[in-house]
Design an enzyme around this catalytic site. Sequence first.
Site, PDB file in Angstrom:
ATOM      1  N   HIS A  65     -29.406 -24.754  27.276  1.00 45.35           N
ATOM      2  CA  HIS A  65     -30.552 -24.579  26.458  1.00 45.35           C
ATOM      3  C   HIS A  65     -31.497 -26.090  26.605  1.00 45.35           C
ATOM      4  O   HIS A  65     -31.195 -26.950  25.735  1.00 45.35           O
ATOM      5  CB  HIS A  65     -30.491 -24.269  25.167  1.00 45.35           C
ATOM      6  CG  HIS A  65     -31.621 -23.811  24.245  1.00 45.35           C
ATOM      7  ND1 HIS A  65     -32.639 -24.643  23.730  1.00 45.35           N
ATOM      8  CD2 HIS A  65     -32.247 -22.684  24.321  1.00 45.35           C
ATOM      9  CE1 HIS A  65     -33.529 -24.103  23.251  1.00 45.35           C
ATOM     10  NE2 HIS A  65     -33.624 -22.777  23.613  1.00 45.35           N
ATOM     11  N   ILE A  66     -31.932 -26.489  27.512  1.00 42.42           N
ATOM     12  CA  ILE A  66     -32.446 -25.867  28.827  1.00 42.42           C
ATOM     13  C   ILE A  66     -31.875 -26.949  29.832  1.00 42.42           C
ATOM     14  O   ILE A  66     -32.131 -28.110  29.689  1.00 42.42           O
ATOM     15  CB  ILE A  66     -33.966 -25.788  28.847  1.00 42.42           C
ATOM     16  CG1 ILE A  66     -34.380 -24.697  27.678  1.00 42.42           C
ATOM     17  CG2 ILE A  66     -34.634 -25.325  30.231  1.00 42.42           C
ATOM     18  CD1 ILE A  66     -35.760 -24.672  27.608  1.00 42.42           C
TER      19      ILE A  66
END
EC number: 4.2.1.59
Length: 159
Positions: A65-66
């Site tokens: 993420h991410i």
Amino acid sequence: MTIVTEALTELEPVIKTTFTVEEIRQLLPHRYPFALVDRIIDYVPGQKAVGLKNVTINEPFFPGHIPNRPLMPGVLIVESMAQVGGVILTQLPGMKGKFFAFAGIDKTRFRRPVVPGDQLIMTVELLSFKMNKIAKMQGEARVDGQLAAQGEMMFSIFD
């Protein structure tokens, strides 16, 4: 100061205004990778607490993420605020050892990203505690004085 005054001063309870990570671990059931409060830096009994979370690149959620732009997930920012709220609840009279479940969120907004290297400062205030069962709190999370997230949280006690 008289002997009586000294004796009374010694009997007055010391109000705890900060909590270390070890003390938080004694109050809350959360453990790695879900223990999201490193310290309580200010505490007003029955009213509010201010906690901090040092966000590092080593957090287990960043690889997914991410990948090319690591961001702390908003739900984990809210969970961090909820854990600060949990400290408030465990310190209320008769609540030591009780389990508080996160029961809901309202009016939650995310205002800025939280990234590796940030220090998240979370201020949580107790708005109501009904029948020693349902608590409502208002929380906000800031980084460098900027609002990152805010919202209302509900908690329910499981016996």
